[in-house]
Scaffold this motif. Structure first.
Motif, PDB file in Angstrom:
ATOM      1  N   TRP A  21     -31.636  37.004  12.832  1.00  0.00           N
ATOM      2  CA  TRP A  21     -32.483  37.343  11.705  1.00  0.00           C
ATOM      3  C   TRP A  21     -32.089  38.728  11.211  1.00  0.00           C
ATOM      4  N   ALA A  22     -32.233  38.946   9.932  1.00  0.00           N
ATOM      5  CA  ALA A  22     -31.881  40.244   9.364  1.00  0.00           C
ATOM      6  C   ALA A  22     -32.823  41.323   9.901  1.00  0.00           C
ATOM      7  N   LEU A  23     -32.246  42.399  10.353  1.00  0.00           N
ATOM      8  CA  LEU A  23     -33.016  43.562  10.782  1.00  0.00           C
ATOM      9  C   LEU A  23     -33.367  44.394   9.549  1.00  0.00           C
ATOM     10  N   PRO A  24     -34.369  45.247   9.663  1.00  0.00           N
ATOM     11  CA  PRO A  24     -34.697  46.091   8.510  1.00  0.00           C
ATOM     12  C   PRO A  24     -33.453  46.853   8.038  1.00  0.00           C
ATOM     13  N   GLY A  25     -33.230  46.816   6.736  1.00  0.00           N
ATOM     14  CA  GLY A  25     -32.087  47.506   6.151  1.00  0.00           C
ATOM     15  C   GLY A  25     -30.793  46.708   6.159  1.00  0.00           C
ATOM     16  N   VAL A  26     -30.784  45.519   6.765  1.00  0.00           N
ATOM     17  CA  VAL A  26     -29.583  44.684   6.806  1.00  0.00           C
ATOM     18  C   VAL A  26     -29.727  43.585   5.754  1.00  0.00           C
ATOM     19  N   ASP A  28     -29.000  40.039   3.877  1.00  0.00           N
ATOM     20  CA  ASP A  28     -28.756  38.674   4.354  1.00  0.00           C
ATOM     21  C   ASP A  28     -27.259  38.425   4.499  1.00  0.00           C
ATOM     22  N   PHE A  29     -26.467  38.906   3.556  1.00  0.00           N
ATOM     23  CA  PHE A  29     -25.018  38.730   3.552  1.00  0.00           C
ATOM     24  C   PHE A  29     -24.379  39.271   4.836  1.00  0.00           C
ATOM     25  N   ASP A  30     -24.967  40.293   5.423  1.00  0.00           N
ATOM     26  CA  ASP A  30     -24.397  40.985   6.586  1.00  0.00           C
ATOM     27  C   ASP A  30     -24.949  40.518   7.928  1.00  0.00           C
ATOM     28  N   ARG A  31     -25.737  39.451   7.934  1.00  0.00           N
ATOM     29  CA  ARG A  31     -26.301  38.954   9.195  1.00  0.00           C
ATOM     30  C   ARG A  31     -25.191  38.434  10.101  1.00  0.00           C
ATOM     31  N   PRO A  32     -25.122  38.922  11.348  1.00  0.00           N
ATOM     32  CA  PRO A  32     -24.090  38.453  12.277  1.00  0.00           C
ATOM     33  C   PRO A  32     -24.553  37.206  13.028  1.00  0.00           C
ATOM     34  N   LEU A  33     -23.607  36.558  13.709  1.00  0.00           N
ATOM     35  CA  LEU A  33     -23.974  35.496  14.639  1.00  0.00           C
ATOM     36  C   LEU A  33     -24.742  36.119  15.792  1.00  0.00           C
ATOM     37  N   ASP A  34     -25.679  35.369  16.333  1.00  0.00           N
ATOM     38  CA  ASP A  34     -26.337  35.815  17.553  1.00  0.00           C
ATOM     39  C   ASP A  34     -25.654  35.129  18.744  1.00  0.00           C
ATOM     40  N   GLU A  35     -26.166  35.339  19.935  1.00  0.00           N
ATOM     41  CA  GLU A  35     -25.535  34.758  21.132  1.00  0.00           C
ATOM     42  C   GLU A  35     -25.467  33.237  21.035  1.00  0.00           C
ATOM     43  N   ARG A  36     -26.567  32.630  20.586  1.00  0.00           N
ATOM     44  CA  ARG A  36     -26.579  31.172  20.415  1.00  0.00           C
ATOM     45  C   ARG A  36     -25.488  30.745  19.435  1.00  0.00           C
ATOM     46  N   PRO A  55      -7.300  21.850  10.127  1.00  0.00           N
ATOM     47  CA  PRO A  55      -7.151  21.810   8.670  1.00  0.00           C
ATOM     48  C   PRO A  55      -5.921  22.574   8.189  1.00  0.00           C
ATOM     49  N   ASP A  56      -5.384  22.112   7.075  1.00  0.00           N
ATOM     50  CA  ASP A  56      -4.245  22.793   6.453  1.00  0.00           C
ATOM     51  C   ASP A  56      -4.686  24.046   5.704  1.00  0.00           C
ATOM     52  N   ARG A  57      -5.890  24.023   5.154  1.00  0.00           N
ATOM     53  CA  ARG A  57      -6.414  25.165   4.398  1.00  0.00           C
ATOM     54  C   ARG A  57      -7.906  25.287   4.661  1.00  0.00           C
ATOM     55  N   VAL A  58      -8.370  26.536   4.716  1.00  0.00           N
ATOM     56  CA  VAL A  58      -9.787  26.821   4.928  1.00  0.00           C
ATOM     57  C   VAL A  58     -10.306  27.674   3.781  1.00  0.00           C
ATOM     58  N   TYR A  59     -11.451  27.274   3.270  1.00  0.00           N
ATOM     59  CA  TYR A  59     -12.199  28.081   2.305  1.00  0.00           C
ATOM     60  C   TYR A  59     -13.462  28.527   3.035  1.00  0.00           C
ATOM     61  N   CYS A  60     -13.668  29.831   3.106  1.00  0.00           N
ATOM     62  CA  CYS A  60     -14.765  30.368   3.900  1.00  0.00           C
ATOM     63  C   CYS A  60     -15.587  31.347   3.067  1.00  0.00           C
ATOM     64  N   SER A  61     -16.887  31.208   3.144  1.00  0.00           N
ATOM     65  CA  SER A  61     -17.763  32.213   2.543  1.00  0.00           C
ATOM     66  C   SER A  61     -17.428  33.555   3.183  1.00  0.00           C
ATOM     67  N   ASN A  62     -17.494  34.604   2.400  1.00  0.00           N
ATOM     68  CA  ASN A  62     -17.190  35.910   2.966  1.00  0.00           C
ATOM     69  C   ASN A  62     -18.414  36.593   3.580  1.00  0.00           C
ATOM     70  N   ALA A  63     -19.515  35.877   3.696  1.00  0.00           N
ATOM     71  CA  ALA A  63     -20.665  36.411   4.428  1.00  0.00           C
ATOM     72  C   ALA A  63     -20.279  36.569   5.897  1.00  0.00           C
ATOM     73  N   ARG A  64     -20.824  37.563   6.530  1.00  0.00           N
ATOM     74  CA  ARG A  64     -20.417  37.910   7.899  1.00  0.00           C
ATOM     75  C   ARG A  64     -20.542  36.739   8.869  1.00  0.00           C
ATOM     76  N   ARG A  65     -21.633  35.984   8.812  1.00  0.00           N
ATOM     77  CA  ARG A  65     -21.838  34.902   9.779  1.00  0.00           C
ATOM     78  C   ARG A  65     -20.802  33.788   9.621  1.00  0.00           C
ATOM     79  N   CYS A  66     -20.331  33.556   8.394  1.00  0.00           N
ATOM     80  CA  CYS A  66     -19.278  32.555   8.177  1.00  0.00           C
ATOM     81  C   CYS A  66     -17.933  33.078   8.671  1.00  0.00           C
ATOM     82  N   ALA A  67     -17.636  34.335   8.355  1.00  0.00           N
ATOM     83  CA  ALA A  67     -16.366  34.926   8.807  1.00  0.00           C
ATOM     84  C   ALA A  67     -16.299  34.970  10.329  1.00  0.00           C
ATOM     85  N   GLU A  68     -17.417  35.265  10.983  1.00  0.00           N
ATOM     86  CA  GLU A  68     -17.436  35.280  12.450  1.00  0.00           C
ATOM     87  C   GLU A  68     -17.270  33.874  13.016  1.00  0.00           C
TER      88      GLU A  68
END
Length: 178
Positions: A21-26, A28-36, A55-68
């Motif tokens: 969950w987003a911490l104060p000041g974070v 939504d775009f910057d939310r990281p993956l949690d342990e789960r 896959p031959d090609r990947v399209y990924c949202s640049n939000a932190r949780r997708c990149a992780e």
């Protein structure tokens, strides 16, 4: 696993793994993956590896949780470099942005693409791809698209035909299945 011989395009739809969950000041775009989420992504990576889903090609949202999520999937790969395009549209736009990327896959050397994104857009994309078979969509995603879920679809055609209900359901894997 490559598409069946008669299938020009295999599509892998991935919802990012569970995020904190987003911490104060974070933003939504910057939310990281949690342990789960890191555990879910590792299970998905293992399942993809065992099944030869590469896959031959990947399209990924640049939000932190997708990149992780993508980073964990890439670390489990044994093959060479992966073609990755990060997209603001997969975070900020509706499912039409997802469909546009799928519809633009005209290069015949690309047999499979993966999109890593967010709900509800990833689920709406699946529904659009399966619009000619709504019972299959309802059966597969009646309870929603799980975090770190992987839906596999095959399309006999490319371009606009693929995104207008031209997909066939192959399977849906969730971290629970791995």
């Amino acid at each position: 696993m490559s598409p069946a011989p008669h299938t020009p395009l295999r599509i892998f739809l991935v919802r990012h793994a569970h995020a904190a969950w987003a911490l104060p000041g974070v933003r939504d775009f910057d939310r990281p993956l949690d342990e789960r989420g890191r555990e879910e992504a590792a299970r998905l990576a293992a399942t993809m590896s065992v099944n030869g889903f590469d896959p031959d090609r990947v399209y990924c949202s640049n939000a932190r949780r997708c990149a992780e999520t993508l980073d964990i999937l890439q670390k489990a790969r044994t093959g060479g470099g992966l073609q990755v395009d990060y997209s603001d549209a997969l975070y900020a736009s509706g499912h039409d942005a997802y469909l546009d990327l799928i519809g633009s896959a005209h290069d015949q050397s690309i047999q499979s693409i993966m999109l890593i994104g967010h709900n509800p857009m990833i689920e709406d994309t699946a529904q659009a791809l399966l619009q000619n078979d709504p019972a299959v969509f309802e059966s597969a995603l009646g309870h929603g698209f799980p975090t770190a879920g992987l839906m596999i679809l095959d399309c006999d055609k490319r371009g606009g035909s693929a995104v207008r209900g031209g997909a066939r359901f192959v399977g849906l894997l969730s971290p629970v299945d791995a």
